[in-house]
Design an enzyme around this catalytic site. Structure first.
Site, PDB file in Angstrom:
ATOM      1  N   ILE A  19     -35.134  -0.098   9.317  1.00  0.00           N
ATOM      2  CA  ILE A  19     -36.178   1.219   9.071  1.00  0.00           C
ATOM      3  C   ILE A  19     -37.374   1.092   8.138  1.00  0.00           C
ATOM      4  O   ILE A  19     -38.448   1.335   8.502  1.00  0.00           O
ATOM      5  CB  ILE A  19     -35.309   2.596   8.504  1.00  0.00           C
ATOM      6  CG1 ILE A  19     -33.886   2.480   9.252  1.00  0.00           C
ATOM      7  CG2 ILE A  19     -36.036   3.681   8.381  1.00  0.00           C
ATOM      8  CD1 ILE A  19     -32.922   3.414   8.862  1.00  0.00           C
TER       9      ILE A  19
ATOM     10  N   LYS B 232      -8.975   6.374  19.456  1.00  0.00           N
ATOM     11  CA  LYS B 232      -8.969   5.799  18.161  1.00  0.00           C
ATOM     12  C   LYS B 232      -8.177   4.386  18.905  1.00  0.00           C
ATOM     13  O   LYS B 232      -7.323   4.452  19.824  1.00  0.00           O
ATOM     14  CB  LYS B 232      -7.764   6.471  17.583  1.00  0.00           C
ATOM     15  CG  LYS B 232      -7.041   5.911  16.398  1.00  0.00           C
ATOM     16  CD  LYS B 232      -6.255   6.787  15.733  1.00  0.00           C
ATOM     17  CE  LYS B 232      -5.636   6.021  14.491  1.00  0.00           C
ATOM     18  NZ  LYS B 232      -4.305   6.447  14.114  1.00  0.00           N
TER      19      LYS B 232
ATOM     20  N   ASN C 212     -20.461   1.770   2.719  1.00  0.00           N
ATOM     21  CA  ASN C 212     -20.720   0.966   1.731  1.00  0.00           C
ATOM     22  C   ASN C 212     -20.485   2.044   0.383  1.00  0.00           C
ATOM     23  O   ASN C 212     -20.571   3.253   0.806  1.00  0.00           O
ATOM     24  CB  ASN C 212     -22.003   0.085   1.547  1.00  0.00           C
ATOM     25  CG  ASN C 212     -23.155   1.174   1.582  1.00  0.00           C
ATOM     26  OD1 ASN C 212     -23.452   1.933   0.747  1.00  0.00           O
ATOM     27  ND2 ASN C 212     -24.043   1.019   2.688  1.00  0.00           N
TER      28      ASN C 212
ATOM     29  N   ASP D 189     -26.461  -3.187   7.750  1.00  0.00           N
ATOM     30  CA  ASP D 189     -27.218  -4.087   8.194  1.00  0.00           C
ATOM     31  C   ASP D 189     -26.555  -4.452   9.734  1.00  0.00           C
ATOM     32  O   ASP D 189     -27.650  -4.601  10.724  1.00  0.00           O
ATOM     33  CB  ASP D 189     -27.168  -5.322   7.550  1.00  0.00           C
ATOM     34  CG  ASP D 189     -28.027  -5.508   6.418  1.00  0.00           C
ATOM     35  OD1 ASP D 189     -29.066  -4.854   6.290  1.00  0.00           O
ATOM     36  OD2 ASP D 189     -27.533  -5.946   5.493  1.00  0.00           O
TER      37      ASP D 189
ATOM     38  N   PRO E 115     -31.820  -1.691  13.611  1.00  0.00           N
ATOM     39  CA  PRO E 115     -33.143  -1.739  13.214  1.00  0.00           C
ATOM     40  C   PRO E 115     -33.450  -1.591  11.754  1.00  0.00           C
ATOM     41  O   PRO E 115     -32.711  -0.794  10.881  1.00  0.00           O
ATOM     42  CB  PRO E 115     -33.796  -0.516  13.981  1.00  0.00           C
ATOM     43  CG  PRO E 115     -32.647   0.581  14.126  1.00  0.00           C
ATOM     44  CD  PRO E 115     -31.399  -0.315  14.104  1.00  0.00           C
TER      45      PRO E 115
ATOM     46  N   PHE F 288     -36.397  -0.622  -1.638  1.00  0.00           N
ATOM     47  CA  PHE F 288     -35.325  -0.926  -2.923  1.00  0.00           C
ATOM     48  C   PHE F 288     -34.829  -2.010  -2.192  1.00  0.00           C
ATOM     49  O   PHE F 288     -34.529  -2.616  -0.957  1.00  0.00           O
ATOM     50  CB  PHE F 288     -34.413   0.268  -2.876  1.00  0.00           C
ATOM     51  CG  PHE F 288     -34.767   1.272  -3.690  1.00  0.00           C
ATOM     52  CD1 PHE F 288     -35.431   2.227  -3.602  1.00  0.00           C
ATOM     53  CD2 PHE F 288     -33.840   1.347  -5.059  1.00  0.00           C
ATOM     54  CE1 PHE F 288     -36.109   3.306  -4.714  1.00  0.00           C
ATOM     55  CE2 PHE F 288     -34.313   2.230  -6.078  1.00  0.00           C
ATOM     56  CZ  PHE F 288     -35.106   3.312  -5.878  1.00  0.00           C
TER      57      PHE F 288
ATOM     58  N   LYS G  32     -38.141 -10.196  -0.956  1.00  0.00           N
ATOM     59  CA  LYS G  32     -38.025  -8.911  -0.094  1.00  0.00           C
ATOM     60  C   LYS G  32     -39.262  -8.074   0.178  1.00  0.00           C
ATOM     61  O   LYS G  32     -39.452  -7.636   1.159  1.00  0.00           O
ATOM     62  CB  LYS G  32     -36.906  -8.114  -0.698  1.00  0.00           C
ATOM     63  CG  LYS G  32     -36.072  -7.254   0.476  1.00  0.00           C
ATOM     64  CD  LYS G  32     -34.657  -6.684  -0.084  1.00  0.00           C
ATOM     65  CE  LYS G  32     -33.661  -7.705   0.268  1.00  0.00           C
ATOM     66  NZ  LYS G  32     -32.384  -7.308  -0.026  1.00  0.00           N
TER      67      LYS G  32
HETATM   68  N1  CTP Z   1     -33.553  -1.044   4.827  1.00  0.00           N
HETATM   69  C1  CTP Z   1     -33.750  -0.209   5.971  1.00  0.00           C
HETATM   70  N2  CTP Z   1     -33.277  -0.539   7.078  1.00  0.00           N
HETATM   71  C2  CTP Z   1     -32.085  -1.322   7.008  1.00  0.00           C
HETATM   72  C3  CTP Z   1     -31.809  -2.119   6.244  1.00  0.00           C
HETATM   73  C4  CTP Z   1     -32.667  -1.784   4.801  1.00  0.00           C
HETATM   74  O1  CTP Z   1     -34.734   0.580   5.585  1.00  0.00           O
HETATM   75  N3  CTP Z   1     -31.533  -1.669   8.549  1.00  0.00           N
HETATM   76  C5  CTP Z   1     -34.221  -0.709   3.498  1.00  0.00           C
HETATM   77  C6  CTP Z   1     -33.459  -0.124   2.416  1.00  0.00           C
HETATM   78  O2  CTP Z   1     -33.486   1.277   2.221  1.00  0.00           O
HETATM   79  C7  CTP Z   1     -34.170  -0.891   1.375  1.00  0.00           C
HETATM   80  C8  CTP Z   1     -34.447  -2.353   1.937  1.00  0.00           C
HETATM   81  O3  CTP Z   1     -34.797  -2.021   3.154  1.00  0.00           O
HETATM   82  O4  CTP Z   1     -35.143   0.160   0.761  1.00  0.00           O
HETATM   83  C9  CTP Z   1     -33.670  -3.291   1.501  1.00  0.00           C
HETATM   84  O5  CTP Z   1     -32.446  -3.258   1.772  1.00  0.00           O
HETATM   85  P1  CTP Z   1     -31.170  -4.164   1.318  1.00  0.00           P
HETATM   86  O6  CTP Z   1     -30.137  -3.651   1.826  1.00  0.00           O
HETATM   87  O7  CTP Z   1     -31.282  -4.610  -0.232  1.00  0.00           O
HETATM   88  O8  CTP Z   1     -31.993  -5.541   2.212  1.00  0.00           O
HETATM   89  P2  CTP Z   1     -31.750  -6.025   3.509  1.00  0.00           P
HETATM   90  O9  CTP Z   1     -32.979  -5.990   4.209  1.00  0.00           O
HETATM   91  O10 CTP Z   1     -30.480  -5.468   4.329  1.00  0.00           O
HETATM   92  O11 CTP Z   1     -31.607  -7.613   3.092  1.00  0.00           O
HETATM   93  P3  CTP Z   1     -30.170  -8.232   2.483  1.00  0.00           P
HETATM   94  O12 CTP Z   1     -29.024  -7.256   2.852  1.00  0.00           O
HETATM   95  O13 CTP Z   1     -29.873  -9.525   3.226  1.00  0.00           O
HETATM   96  O14 CTP Z   1     -30.102  -8.507   0.950  1.00  0.00           O
END
Ligand code: CTP
Length: 432
Positions: free
Chosen positions: A334, A314, A235, A304, A332, A354, A368
């Protein structure tokens, strides 16, 4: 659905309570830059330039030996002020340059500080302008900061190490030295820190130590989920916010561990960094580090999902026009895992999440925070934050919402550190 602009307006509407600010800006600081004899004088030119660029007022004072390595003309041109080299300088009306130059200074910074000059300082010798000025400075209000520079044998010598210890005991702030190739051809400890490292040290010096005694663990940047050995999914996160928080936490006196996805950013000075690529690797690294931390800040944009079966080789086009099928599994979470750990639940680990959203920031951030089980969640608009040098943040906790209006990520990181320090009770919050 709201536009990004509407969401930003939503942020601005939220409470505008004043933010306690760090006073570590170099803008307006009056710094007496002292140069003593050593080849590292060439770095003092760059240092002077950097300080002036940051808005500091720089008054250069040089010893006779320093003038053998770089001319006062160069330092005058870079600082924009006449350079002083002698205590007999008749330009001062009262002929007391050592008093006049030190009284209004915010700090005296000696860079480079030679072994000989440090030896003089511990004995309170004052036989030329710079050492005279150091001795005559008001101890309580004008800190003395030294950036030593010398050959590795000179640095390692017990006499020098004894002098450094004595200088520190006398209240002098002695910076560390760099390691590497030296002008004499030898390799080892003793090089003067680079100009930008000294500037970082000055920022740290003037930062209130609101996270003293804390161990902060931070995730930053994107993750990269492999499809095959040459392709993957990632990303637009640049890691700038997480790195800025790591730097600010370090300035604030914390021990800082940074677990970073693939980014091209230099490691903030004094921060321990572990590089990872995938969400699973980040998860494992966090699991290892979390038991030692007292604050966890999840600033990384973690993928995610990851491809269910990354190909070992490849994936090739076969000419049929058919596209490969990709299926995904969830990574997972985290942050949620750490936030639900025993230490976090027992109040031994303060977790900050965040939320990068594209719309309805307040609503998503609030939900969240509850879903992740964290005391503090920092919301921002992903598309207007990723890769940028500035951002706007929305802090959501059990009590409500607070806005940190658009500013540089550096400033926002410092404000966030203060907000965390208040919440963990590391600083007293005065009611206004
Ligand atoms: N985060 C994490 N591990 C993941 C996904 C997210 O630790 N697998 C943490 C990010 O570092 C951030 C927070 O969770 O502090 C929210 O991340 P975000 O991407 O905004 O939310 P998601 O939980 O992924 O939900 P969505 O994508 O549906 O908004």
């Amino acid at each position: 659905m709201q536009s990004t602009r509407e969401v930003e307006n939503e942020i601005i509407k939220v409470s505008r309570s004043a933010t306690l600010r760090f006073m570590n800006d170099l803008a307006g600081k009056r710094i007496v830059l002292g140069l003593t004899g050593g080849i590292a004088c060439f770095k003092a030119a760059e240092l002077c330039r950097s300080l002036v660029k940051e808005g500091a007022e720089v008054q250069v004072v040089m010893t006779e030996a320093a003038a053998q390595f770089i001319t006062p003309v160069t330092m005058q041109a870079l600082s924009g002020q006449p350079v002083f080299t002698s205590q007999w300088d008749a330009r001062e009306g009262n002929n007391m340059a050592h008093i006049n130059l030190s009284r209004n200074a915010d700090a005296i910074l000696i860079a480079p500080a030679s072994a000989d000059f440090m030896a003089k300082l511990i004995h309170g010798k004052a036989d030329e302008l710079l050492s005279l000025m150091c001795l005559a400075r008001p101890l309580q209000t004008v800190p003395l900061i030294l950036a030593p520079a010398m050959n590795r044998e000179m640095w390692a010598h017990p006499a020098t190490q004894r002098n450094v210890a004595q200088l520190r005991a006398d209240g002098t702030h002695v910076l560390g030295v760099g390691q590497g190739e030296q002008a004499c051809g030898e390799t080892g400890d003793g090089r003067m820190l680079e100009a930008e490292e000294i500037v970082e040290e000055l920022h740290a010096f003037w930062t209130p130590k609101v996270l003293q005694g804390q161990h902060v663990l931070i995730t930053a940047g994107p993750t990269y989920e492999a499809i095959d050995p040459v392709r993957g999914i990632t990303n637009l996160s640049s890691g700038k916010m997480g790195f800025a928080i790591a730097r600010a936490a370090r300035y604030a006196g914390a021990q800082v561990s940074l677990i970073s996805g693939p980014v091209s950013l230099p490691t903030p000075r004094g921060v321990d960094r572990v590089d990872v690529r995938s969400a699973l690797q980040m998860h494992d690294a966090v699991q290892m580090a979390a038991p030692l931390a007292s604050i966890f800040i999840a600033a990384a944009a973690v993928a995610d999902w990851r491809p269910a079966n990354a190909a070992g080789q490849k994936i090739k086009k076969d000419g049929s026009g058919e596209t490969p099928e990709l299926s995904f599994v969830e990574n997972p979470d985290i942050l949620a895992t750490v936030a639900h750990s025993e230490r976090a639940q027992n109040g031994k680990l303060f977790c900050v999440g965040f939320a990068a959203e594209s719309h309805d920031l307040l609503m998503h951030a609030t939900a969240k925070r509850v879903r992740k089980g964290v005391p503090l969640l920092v919301g921002n608009i992903g598309p207007s934050a990723f890769g940028q040098d500035d951002n706007a943040l929305l802090l959501v906790d059990a009590k409500g919402v607070k806005e940190l209006p658009r500013d540089t990520k550096t400033k926002l990181a410092q404000d966030l550190v203060l907000e965390i320090a208040k919440r963990i009770g590391n600083i007293e919050v005065k009611k206004t």
